[in-house]
Write an enzyme that holds these catalytic residues in place. Structure first.
Site, PDB file in Angstrom:
ATOM      1  N   GLU A  71       0.865  -1.187   0.000  1.00  0.00           N
ATOM      2  CA  GLU A  71       0.000   0.000   0.000  1.00  0.00           C
ATOM      3  C   GLU A  71       0.893   1.225   0.000  1.00  0.00           C
ATOM      4  O   GLU A  71       1.890   1.267   0.728  1.00  0.00           O
ATOM      5  CB  GLU A  71      -0.902  -0.018   1.243  1.00  0.00           C
ATOM      6  CG  GLU A  71      -1.985   1.043   1.233  1.00  0.00           C
ATOM      7  CD  GLU A  71      -1.752   2.212   2.174  1.00  0.00           C
ATOM      8  OE1 GLU A  71      -2.617   3.093   2.245  1.00  0.00           O
ATOM      9  OE2 GLU A  71      -0.690   2.267   2.829  1.00  0.00           O
ATOM     10  N   GLU A 145      -3.137   4.654  -2.552  1.00  0.00           N
ATOM     11  CA  GLU A 145      -4.052   5.580  -1.865  1.00  0.00           C
ATOM     12  C   GLU A 145      -3.762   7.011  -2.307  1.00  0.00           C
ATOM     13  O   GLU A 145      -2.619   7.472  -2.210  1.00  0.00           O
ATOM     14  CB  GLU A 145      -3.919   5.483  -0.339  1.00  0.00           C
ATOM     15  CG  GLU A 145      -4.884   6.478   0.323  1.00  0.00           C
ATOM     16  CD  GLU A 145      -4.868   6.515   1.843  1.00  0.00           C
ATOM     17  OE1 GLU A 145      -4.296   5.595   2.482  1.00  0.00           O
ATOM     18  OE2 GLU A 145      -5.420   7.479   2.392  1.00  0.00           O
ATOM     19  N   LYS A 147      -3.771  10.371  -1.142  1.00  0.00           N
ATOM     20  CA  LYS A 147      -3.833  10.942   0.210  1.00  0.00           C
ATOM     21  C   LYS A 147      -4.175  12.431   0.124  1.00  0.00           C
ATOM     22  O   LYS A 147      -3.479  13.195  -0.543  1.00  0.00           O
ATOM     23  CB  LYS A 147      -2.465  10.713   0.888  1.00  0.00           C
ATOM     24  CG  LYS A 147      -2.342  11.260   2.284  1.00  0.00           C
ATOM     25  CD  LYS A 147      -3.352  10.671   3.237  1.00  0.00           C
ATOM     26  CE  LYS A 147      -3.042   9.272   3.708  1.00  0.00           C
ATOM     27  NZ  LYS A 147      -4.154   8.666   4.469  1.00  0.00           N
TER      28      LYS A 147
HETATM   29  O1  G3P Z   1      -4.836   1.475   3.403  1.00  0.00           O
HETATM   30  C1  G3P Z   1      -5.584   2.080   4.380  1.00  0.00           C
HETATM   31  C2  G3P Z   1      -4.833   2.959   5.300  1.00  0.00           C
HETATM   32  O2  G3P Z   1      -3.573   3.249   4.782  1.00  0.00           O
HETATM   33  C3  G3P Z   1      -5.561   4.195   5.594  1.00  0.00           C
HETATM   34  O3  G3P Z   1      -4.993   4.903   6.623  1.00  0.00           O
HETATM   35  O4  G3P Z   1      -3.760   6.797   7.534  1.00  0.00           O
HETATM   36  O5  G3P Z   1      -2.573   4.687   7.086  1.00  0.00           O
HETATM   37  O6  G3P Z   1      -3.300   6.110   5.216  1.00  0.00           O
HETATM   38  P1  G3P Z   1      -3.595   5.653   6.600  1.00  0.00           P
HETATM   39 CA    CA Z   2      -2.527   4.805   3.428  1.00  0.00          CA
END
Ligand code: G3P
Ligand code: CA
Length: 285
Positions: A71, A145, A147
């Site tokens: 991820e 992701e 962000k």
């Molecule tokens: O993949 C989900 C997770 O990464 C979401 O939260 O804050 O770690 O980006 P965060």
């Molecule tokens: Ca993330």
């Protein structure tokens, strides 16, 4: 001539009778494999318990630990380049300061993104998005992701372009999923990347998500990925009822991974890929 056809006929029979059991065996093997690999193992920000998050070292560690996906968190620099970092400032995970969007790529690349984690990783850089694609495509799935995309207008199209340049936008070509807490951003992204699965991230405030909301998500997304603390058997059933999959975040202990595993989620987003991979049930014990 007659003899030739007789031999041909016998050969055909033999080939067919041997081919059937071979196919059956292959099929059985694949079913077993499928059973063992059913739980999608996602290395959160790479294997971030073992190497500094969102660095090439953490992504490589995720591959070495046999994760199905890494991820990554994607943002944009002041000069419009895509980079991989979680926080919207560089303060926590580098030796620099300031918002990601106020720094150029060159300024960002000068930062040390490893030594905050341990001396062993001194000199790790904040990776460029395309660098991660080029290094890891075909080796592991990539859960991308977006962000805080509201800070970076146009980021959806730019991510799509980077994937298209590499033919990574085609169905079943590479294991790519795009997700965000910003659901409007996912709708925009889906319009650019019709064949790529998308996911909606859901924090604690979505604990009362309704069937109607899930059905609306399912019109553009394939995954509902919630905070692990809102996951219940009922939620899993309702997500599956609208043909979406569920991969909760972020498992940081064996107990958390075990709970999610037994609840029957489709994947686990974890800092510790070994908690998922080494699960006794998964091993067939
Ligand atoms: O993949 C989900 C997770 O990464 C979401 O939260 O804050 O770690 O980006 P965060
Ligand atoms: Ca993330």
């Amino acid at each position: 001539m007659k003899r030739f056809f007789s031999i041909f006929f016998i050969m055909s029979i033999l080939t067919t009778s041997f081919a059937v059991p071979t196919y059956a065996n292959e099929k059985d093997d694949s079913i077993t494999k499928q059973g063992q690999q059913q739980m999608i193992n996602v290395a959160h920000r790479g294997a971030s318990a073992h190497a500094p998050e969102n660095t090439m070292a953490a992504f490589q560690k995720g591959v070495d630990m046999k994760s199905d996906y890494i991820e990554i968190d994607v943002q944009m620099t002041k000069d419009g380049e895509l980079v991989v970092i979680h926080d919207t400032t560089v303060d926590r995970t580098t030796n620099g300061t300031g918002p990601v969007g106020d720094l150029t790529l060159e300024e960002i690349r000068r930062l040390d993104a490893g030594s905050w984690f341990s001396e062993e990783f001194t000199g790790e850089k904040i990776p460029a998005f395309e660098e991660v694609l080029d290094a890891f495509r075909g080796k592991v799935g990539i859960l991308i992701e977006l962000k805080s995309p509201e800070l970076y207008p146009g980021i959806e199209e730019q991510v799509a372009e980077a994937l298209k340049e590499r033919n990574m936008n085609l169905p079943n070509n590479e294991k790519i999923i795009i997700q965000s807490f910003n659901h409007d951003s996912m709708k925009r992204s889906k319009a650019f990347l019709q064949a790529i699965p998308h996911g909606v991230l859901a924090g604690m405030s979505w604990s009362d998500v309704t069937d109607e909301q899930l059905a609306a998500f399912a019109t553009y997304a394939d995954y509902f990925n919630p905070n692990q603390n809102i996951v219940t058997p009922d939620l899993i059933d309702r997500v599956h009822a609208v043909d979406m999959q569920i991969m909760p975040y972020t498992s940081r202990s064996q107990e958390q991974a075990d709970r999610l595993f037994h609840l029957g989620v489709d994947g686990i987003i974890t800092d510790y890929p070994e908690h998922v991979y080494d699960h006794p049930v998964k091993k067939g014990a």
